[in-house]
Design an enzyme around this catalytic site. Structure first.
Site, PDB file in Angstrom:
ATOM      1  N   HIS A  98      -2.765   7.663   6.855  1.00 13.91           N
ATOM      2  CA  HIS A  98      -1.468   8.424   6.321  1.00 13.91           C
ATOM      3  C   HIS A  98      -2.346  10.009   5.734  1.00 13.91           C
ATOM      4  O   HIS A  98      -1.827  11.261   5.872  1.00 13.91           O
ATOM      5  CB  HIS A  98      -1.092   7.614   4.940  1.00 13.91           C
ATOM      6  CG  HIS A  98       0.207   6.619   5.297  1.00 13.91           C
ATOM      7  ND1 HIS A  98       1.315   7.051   6.295  1.00 13.91           N
ATOM      8  CD2 HIS A  98       0.267   5.371   5.142  1.00 13.91           C
ATOM      9  CE1 HIS A  98       1.725   6.383   5.770  1.00 13.91           C
ATOM     10  NE2 HIS A  98       1.505   5.013   5.873  1.00 13.91           N
ATOM     11  N   GLY A 132       0.764  -0.983  -0.280  1.00 14.27           N
ATOM     12  CA  GLY A 132      -0.281  -0.220   0.039  1.00 14.27           C
ATOM     13  C   GLY A 132       0.564   1.219   0.181  1.00 14.27           C
ATOM     14  O   GLY A 132       1.677   1.023   0.609  1.00 14.27           O
ATOM     15  N   CYS A 178       5.815   0.307   7.597  1.00 11.31           N
ATOM     16  CA  CYS A 178       4.970   1.551   6.815  1.00 11.31           C
ATOM     17  C   CYS A 178       6.247   1.744   6.467  1.00 11.31           C
ATOM     18  O   CYS A 178       7.689   1.295   6.863  1.00 11.31           O
ATOM     19  CB  CYS A 178       4.696   2.144   7.652  1.00 11.31           C
ATOM     20  SG  CYS A 178       4.232   3.354   6.642  1.00 11.31           S
ATOM     21  N   LEU A 179       6.415   1.895   4.999  1.00 13.79           N
ATOM     22  CA  LEU A 179       7.264   2.311   4.269  1.00 13.79           C
ATOM     23  C   LEU A 179       8.317   3.385   4.262  1.00 13.79           C
ATOM     24  O   LEU A 179       9.044   4.057   4.321  1.00 13.79           O
ATOM     25  CB  LEU A 179       7.037   2.726   2.553  1.00 13.79           C
ATOM     26  CG  LEU A 179       6.677   0.717   1.864  1.00 13.79           C
ATOM     27  CD1 LEU A 179       5.894   1.190   0.650  1.00 13.79           C
ATOM     28  CD2 LEU A 179       7.570  -0.387   1.792  1.00 13.79           C
ATOM     29  N   HIS A 223      -4.562   0.918   7.799  1.00 15.43           N
ATOM     30  CA  HIS A 223      -3.352   2.358   7.567  1.00 15.43           C
ATOM     31  C   HIS A 223      -3.730   3.232   7.015  1.00 15.43           C
ATOM     32  O   HIS A 223      -3.255   4.186   6.943  1.00 15.43           O
ATOM     33  CB  HIS A 223      -2.773   0.853   7.161  1.00 15.43           C
ATOM     34  CG  HIS A 223      -0.833   1.614   6.916  1.00 15.43           C
ATOM     35  ND1 HIS A 223       0.173   1.122   8.391  1.00 15.43           N
ATOM     36  CD2 HIS A 223      -0.267   1.891   5.809  1.00 15.43           C
ATOM     37  CE1 HIS A 223       1.621   1.637   7.623  1.00 15.43           C
ATOM     38  NE2 HIS A 223       1.101   2.386   6.635  1.00 15.43           N
ATOM     39  N   GLU A 224      -3.660   3.259   5.354  1.00 15.79           N
ATOM     40  CA  GLU A 224      -3.676   4.391   4.373  1.00 15.79           C
ATOM     41  C   GLU A 224      -4.557   4.820   4.589  1.00 15.79           C
ATOM     42  O   GLU A 224      -4.402   5.947   4.528  1.00 15.79           O
ATOM     43  CB  GLU A 224      -3.400   3.837   2.945  1.00 15.79           C
ATOM     44  CG  GLU A 224      -2.903   2.103   2.603  1.00 15.79           C
ATOM     45  CD  GLU A 224      -1.362   2.397   2.611  1.00 15.79           C
ATOM     46  OE1 GLU A 224      -0.773   3.592   2.408  1.00 15.79           O
ATOM     47  OE2 GLU A 224      -0.512   1.947   3.107  1.00 15.79           O
ATOM     48  N   GLN A 240       2.934   9.875   1.301  1.00 12.80           N
ATOM     49  CA  GLN A 240       4.195   9.082   1.383  1.00 12.80           C
ATOM     50  C   GLN A 240       5.067   9.829   0.212  1.00 12.80           C
ATOM     51  O   GLN A 240       6.567  10.000   0.776  1.00 12.80           O
ATOM     52  CB  GLN A 240       3.577   7.733   1.400  1.00 12.80           C
ATOM     53  CG  GLN A 240       3.357   7.377   1.897  1.00 12.80           C
ATOM     54  CD  GLN A 240       3.665   5.942   2.835  1.00 12.80           C
ATOM     55  OE1 GLN A 240       2.382   5.240   1.433  1.00 12.80           O
ATOM     56  NE2 GLN A 240       4.116   5.233   2.731  1.00 12.80           N
TER      57      GLN A 240
HETATM   58 NI    NI Z   1       2.502   3.356   5.541  1.00 14.54          NI
END
Ligand code: NI
Length: 169
Positions: A138, A45, A92-93, A134-135, A50
């Site tokens: 963000h 995701g 998380c990235l 999660h997204e 991000q």
């Molecule tokens: Ni994330």
């Protein structure tokens, strides 16, 4: 084009994102870039903030590019339903190198615009419900650290601060 993924601490990751207002060619390019960046990472995701774009837009693909039908693009998403509770490891990235057990709903129904501007409704159970939540976080200026108990979050924040001081964040 692959875009650099911003790390926790950047202002755009803290600010609530603004609505998507029209499917311009630039926005289509942004979606392509988000998909490419997510797959390359690799991740399941990615939200627009991000990569530095403060729009309510994210992509999710549990198959990481193996199954085109698993790819979901959602703009201006909202939850229609959220049920139950699951507690699993999550990362998380934008917070590379850290994982934690995060409580999330077990099942969600989410509605938003796809990249053709059509309203779509998706049901997510388990990992997909987790990815949607999660997204969505963000888009509201939150990362998974905000869902942890204060002590656990503080320990991770402290380690990130140390990495940042050494120029490794
Ligand atoms: Ni994330």
């Amino acid at each position: 084009m692959r875009r650099p993924i911003l790390r926790y601490g950047e202002a755009v990751l803290r600010d609530p994102a603004g609505p998507v207002t029209g499917w311009t060619p630039e926005l289509q390019q942004l979606v392509d870039d988000m998909i490419e960046t997510m797959h390359a990472a690799p991740g399941i995701g990615l939200a627009a903030p991000q990569i530095g774009v403060g729009l309510r837009l994210f992509v999710v693909d549990l198959s990481v590019g193996r199954d085109p039908s698993a790819l979901k693009v959602l703009a201006n998403p909202e939850f229609v339903e959220r049920h139950g509770l699951q507690c699993e490891e999550e990362g998380c990235l934008s917070v590379p190198g850290f994982n934690a057990t995060v409580p999330r709903p077990q099942r969600v129904v989410i509605r938003g615009e796809d990249r053709d501007g059509r309203i779509q409704t998706y049901e997510g159970v388990g990992l997909l419900a987790r990815a949607f939540q999660h997204e969505m976080d963000h888009l509201d200026g939150r990362v998974f650290l905000h869902r942890l108990k204060p002590l656990r979050r503080m320990l991770i924040e402290r380690r990130i601060t140390r990495l940042r001081r050494r120029g490794r964040w």
